[in-house]
Structures are given as structure tokens and as C-alpha cells.
Design an enzyme around this catalytic site. Structure first.
Site, PDB file in Angstrom:
ATOM      1  N   ASP A  69       0.856  -1.176   0.000  1.00 21.51           N
ATOM      2  CA  ASP A  69       0.000   0.000   0.000  1.00 21.51           C
ATOM      3  C   ASP A  69       0.902   1.239   0.000  1.00 21.51           C
ATOM      4  OD1 ASP A  69      -2.452   1.370   0.136  1.00 21.51           O
ATOM      5  OD2 ASP A  69      -2.262   1.579   2.299  1.00 21.51           O
TER       6      ASP A  69
ATOM      7  N   ASP B  65      -0.284   5.007   1.064  1.00 19.90           N
ATOM      8  CA  ASP B  65      -0.536   5.849   2.233  1.00 19.90           C
ATOM      9  C   ASP B  65      -0.534   5.004   3.502  1.00 19.90           C
ATOM     10  OD1 ASP B  65      -0.992   8.536   1.131  1.00 19.90           O
ATOM     11  OD2 ASP B  65      -2.629   7.566   0.069  1.00 19.90           O
TER      12      ASP B  65
END
Length: 253
Positions: A2, A4
Site C-alpha cells: 500500500d 498511504d
């Protein structure tokens, strides 16, 4: 992995993320950076990440907007859509030959935006009532900001669902479709791939359901305490990706 909460947090580099990526690139280890946020194009995201000190090529960035476009290209090629979203989503749909219109579209496609308008949401509701199929890029209810939580795609989708009685089909995490399309993007197989994320309810579960091993970092949403609330567990929990520097060849040792 991922983006963020793993590599950056609100446009600030998470300490050690640059060293982690440098090690992957030096070893020639394929990787793809995922984001459920559909606001920006991969080119825009690359520029944003470069400002934090991370050099990530466009082809290594996979967004829920790209996953949604890939899904639509296979489901209904050269179709039409009414889009509530920003350039990341509209560009992805244009690139697959979709016509964006508010006149009898095949789909209403809901994505992330920081400027949701009552008028656009009303139009989406009326088009769905007339038979447009309802699609959303991701189910995230909230997103982060420096001031606190912001309503995200899932929250606006709930509003439209309450008005129409129609649930959207969510393409982004935790839908394994997004993980599988990302795997294909780097020519990887689930048996030899791991997912690194900061959320149990999207990153870890989507990795798990796609057959990947998973690592949860504690630099984003989920905490050690919240892990215990879920009926599934990540393969490993670490403080941040900085803990993987020097161990990327075998992160589970």
C-alpha cells in the site's frame, strides 16, 4: 504494498521507506505500489512521491481507478459512464475508450474526490434509478488528512445506496480482483509475493484472499490492539517498512 500509511503519510515520507525501496530496486525485486485512492493518475502520483524523496516509476503504481478501468474493459468494452470523481478516474476510463456522459450511461462510477457536490450525487442517484449499473472504486469509509478523517468513497456510496436501494460493486481493496490485476502487472505469482499494508480491513484481508503472505505495518490505520478484533491475522506485524531494510530477501526470518 500500500502507499498511504506504508510509504508516505499525507505527503510526508515515512522514515526508512526510501531505504526500503532502494534495497528492492538494487536487488531487482519486482514491486507494485497500490492505492485505493482514485484521485490522481500514476504520473501525478509519481510526481507527488518524488517530492517526498521516493523514486517510483509510473508502471509500478496501481490505483483503484486503473483496476476499475481494467474491470470495465473486460465487462463492457467501449461503454459509457457517469463519473463522480477526479482526473485519476476520468483519465483511466478515457484510456480504455469509455465515453463519459450523463445521458443514459451504462454505469455510474463513484470514486474519491475532495469536492463532492450535491448536484453530482443527485444526478448519480437519478441515473441509477433509471437503470445505470452502480460501481465504486473502493469501500473506504474515511480517508486521512492533517485535520482528521475525511468522508471517502464508501461513505458517499452509502448515501447513494440509501437513496436508491442499490449496492455498488466495489473494485478496489479488499476485492481480490485488484490484487490479482496488480500481480499480473508485475508478472508475479501469489505463492512468491507478499502484501505490505497498514489496514487490516483492506490490505491484509485482500492479500490473504488473493493467496499472499501479509505484513502489517503500524505507521497507518491499524494498531496492535485492533489486530485482535479481526478473525484473521497478518503473517507478521512490524513497526514500519524500516524494519525490513536489510531483510527484503527473506522478510519472515
Amino acid at each position: 504494498m500500500d502507499m498511504d500509511g506504508v510509504l508516505v503519510h499525507e505527503d510526508h515520507l515515512i522514515p526508512g521507506a526510501d531505504e526500503f525501496l532502494t534495497e528492492l530496486q538494487a536487488a531487482g525485486t519486482p514491486f507494485v505500489v497500490l492505492t485505493n485512492n482514485s484521485i490522481r493518475t500514476p504520473r501525478d502520483l509519481r510526481a507527488r512521491l518524488a517530492q517526498t524523496g521516493l523514486d517510483i516509476p509510473e508502471e509500478a503504481i496501481w490505483t483503484s481507478a486503473l483496476a476499475t478501468a481494467t474491470f470495465l474493459r473486460t465487462q463492457r468494452p467501449n461503454g459509457s459512464a457517469y463519473v463522480v470523481g477526479e482526473s485519476g478516474l476520468t483519465t483511466a476510463l478515457h484510456d480504455i475508450g469509455y465515453v463519459l456522459t450523463d445521458r443514459d450511461p451504462d454505469y455510474v462510477v463513484l470514486g474519491e474526490t475532495r469536492t463532492y457536490s450535491f448536484e453530482a450525487i443527485t444526478t448519480a442517484i437519478r441515473l441509477i434509478e433509471r437503470g445505470a449499473r452502480f460501481l465504486a472504486t473502493n469501500p473506504d469509509a474515511t480517508g486521512p488528512s492533517r485535520e482528521g478523517s475525511l468522508p471517502a468513497t464508501g461513505s458517499v456510496a452509502a448515501l447513494i445506496t440509501r437513496a436508491t436501494g442499490r449496492e455498488p460493486y466495489y473494485v478496489g481493496k479488499p476485492n481480490p480482483l485488484m490484487m490479482r490485476s496488480a500481480l499480473r502487472a508485475i508478472g508475479a505469482h501469489s505463492e512468491h509475493t507478499l502484501m505490505i499494508g497498514d489496514r487490516m480491513d483492506t490490505d491484509v484481508v485482500s492479500g490473504l484472499e488473493a493467496g499472499l503472505q501479509t505484513i502489517l505495518v503500524l505507521t497507518g490505520i491499524s494498531t496492535r490492539e485492533s489486530v485482535e478484533m479481526f478473525p484473521y491475522r497478518p503473517t507478521r506485524v512490524i513497526e514500519s517498512v524500516a524494519d525490513l531494510v536489510g531483510r527484503t530477501a527473506n522478510p519472515f526470518e
